[in-house]
Design a protein around this motif. Sequence first.
Motif, mmCIF file in Angstrom:
data_model
loop_
_atom_site.group_PDB
_atom_site.id
_atom_site.type_symbol
_atom_site.label_atom_id
_atom_site.label_comp_id
_atom_site.label_asym_id
_atom_site.label_seq_id
_atom_site.Cartn_x
_atom_site.Cartn_y
_atom_site.Cartn_z
ATOM 1 N N ILE A 16 2.886 -8.606 -6.433
ATOM 2 C CA ILE A 16 2.877 -9.403 -5.209
ATOM 3 C C ILE A 16 2.853 -10.872 -5.609
ATOM 4 O O ILE A 16 1.942 -11.316 -6.316
ATOM 5 N N ALA A 17 3.873 -11.615 -5.214
ATOM 6 C CA ALA A 17 3.958 -13.043 -5.517
ATOM 7 C C ALA A 17 3.841 -13.838 -4.224
ATOM 8 O O ALA A 17 4.516 -13.522 -3.241
ATOM 9 N N ASN A 18 3.006 -14.854 -4.237
ATOM 10 C CA ASN A 18 2.754 -15.619 -3.022
ATOM 11 C C ASN A 18 2.530 -17.084 -3.358
ATOM 12 O O ASN A 18 2.060 -17.418 -4.448
ATOM 13 N N ASN A 72 -5.839 -11.323 -4.561
ATOM 14 C CA ASN A 72 -6.801 -10.577 -3.743
ATOM 15 C C ASN A 72 -6.169 -9.334 -3.128
ATOM 16 O O ASN A 72 -6.773 -8.255 -3.113
ATOM 17 N N LEU A 73 -4.947 -9.482 -2.615
ATOM 18 C CA LEU A 73 -4.260 -8.338 -2.024
ATOM 19 C C LEU A 73 -3.979 -7.275 -3.084
ATOM 20 O O LEU A 73 -4.198 -6.083 -2.856
ATOM 21 N N ALA A 74 -3.506 -7.706 -4.243
ATOM 22 C CA ALA A 74 -3.193 -6.756 -5.311
ATOM 23 C C ALA A 74 -4.432 -5.975 -5.743
ATOM 24 O O ALA A 74 -4.352 -4.777 -6.047
ATOM 25 N N PHE A 84 0.832 -1.212 0.000
ATOM 26 C CA PHE A 84 0.000 0.000 0.000
ATOM 27 C C PHE A 84 0.863 1.257 0.000
ATOM 28 O O PHE A 84 0.619 2.189 -0.772
ATOM 29 N N GLN A 85 1.887 1.297 0.860
ATOM 30 C CA GLN A 85 2.738 2.473 0.963
ATOM 31 C C GLN A 85 3.470 2.749 -0.341
ATOM 32 O O GLN A 85 3.491 3.875 -0.843
ATOM 33 N N PHE A 86 4.078 1.711 -0.920
ATOM 34 C CA PHE A 86 4.890 1.899 -2.120
ATOM 35 C C PHE A 86 4.033 2.173 -3.353
ATOM 36 O O PHE A 86 4.436 2.943 -4.233
ATOM 37 N N ALA A 87 2.859 1.542 -3.440
ATOM 38 C CA ALA A 87 1.955 1.840 -4.556
ATOM 39 C C ALA A 87 1.496 3.291 -4.476
ATOM 40 O O ALA A 87 1.438 4.002 -5.491
ATOM 41 N N LYS A 88 1.179 3.726 -3.272
ATOM 42 C CA LYS A 88 0.776 5.122 -3.059
ATOM 43 C C LYS A 88 1.896 6.081 -3.440
ATOM 44 O O LYS A 88 1.650 7.186 -3.921
ATOM 45 N N SER A 96 -0.632 1.105 -8.790
ATOM 46 C CA SER A 96 -0.485 -0.008 -9.719
ATOM 47 C C SER A 96 -0.070 -1.277 -8.981
ATOM 48 O O SER A 96 0.946 -1.284 -8.286
ATOM 49 N N ALA A 97 -0.840 -2.356 -9.137
ATOM 50 C CA ALA A 97 -0.522 -3.607 -8.449
ATOM 51 C C ALA A 97 -1.157 -4.793 -9.157
ATOM 52 O O ALA A 97 -2.275 -4.687 -9.661
#
Length: 271
Positions: free
Chosen positions: A145-147, A155-157, A134-138, A165-166
């Motif tokens: 995000i890879a999981n 879902n997080l993205a 959230f911080q870096f996208a902002k 952008s995510a």
Amino acid sequence: MRTVFGVFGDPVAHSKSPDMHNAAFRELDMDCIYHAFRVSPENLKDALLGARAMGFGGVNLTVPLKQEALKIVEADSLAAGIGAINTVDFKDGMKGYNTDGLGAKRTLEEKDVTIKGSNVLIVGAGGASRAIAFQFAKDGADIIIANRTEQKAINLASEVAAVGSARGCGLESIKELIAESDILINCTTLGMHPNTEGTIATAEDMHPDLTVFDIVYNPLETRLLKEAKKAGAKAVTGEMMLIYQGAEAFKIWTGVEPPINVMKKAVLEGL
């Protein structure tokens, strides 16, 4: 009467938060003390209510409690958006905050790493990952995000996309993703003491223009960071994120600016 603060988590014995906060309290001659408490998710509500009832000044939350706390405390807008809480203040009820993202941002900025416009690969989709994404996208980064559980990353993205952008994916193409990234951030527990041989990537996966940031700080130099150095990449250790997020929590609880250098010295000595 001495004011008690603490960190709740499971596991929590590895935490260096008591070292740095107690060093800051001593330096500022404040009658306060900070302890680590092992608390499981199912006991978090009772632990928080008990801490408040006993007059604690505040607590930090670590794995696996950051998201569970949203069900219990009143989150500020940033923590609610992130979906995770790492700091709880008891001055007026139970207020929840998240200082992880700012801690990560200040850590990289200190190392002259540019966030805006960078391709940032975050591995993991837990509480710290949420805060950093959230911080870096902002701040204008392009986030991947890879999981291990792909749907969790997707879902997080989708949530992070509300501020920038995510996109999310699984770990199958991590080598290709690293090759296209400017910044790689490990938000998993791989490499954490005592399982220090774990790593999300090796030197052959990396390139010299890459910044590798491991939020694991025990050990200070994880296997991932050793591999980064072999590849000629910039290796950024995790202790400053701990220190900067802790400093923000300290200010929330006390209204006092903490001595960063004293906190850093205590953490490094503890490691």
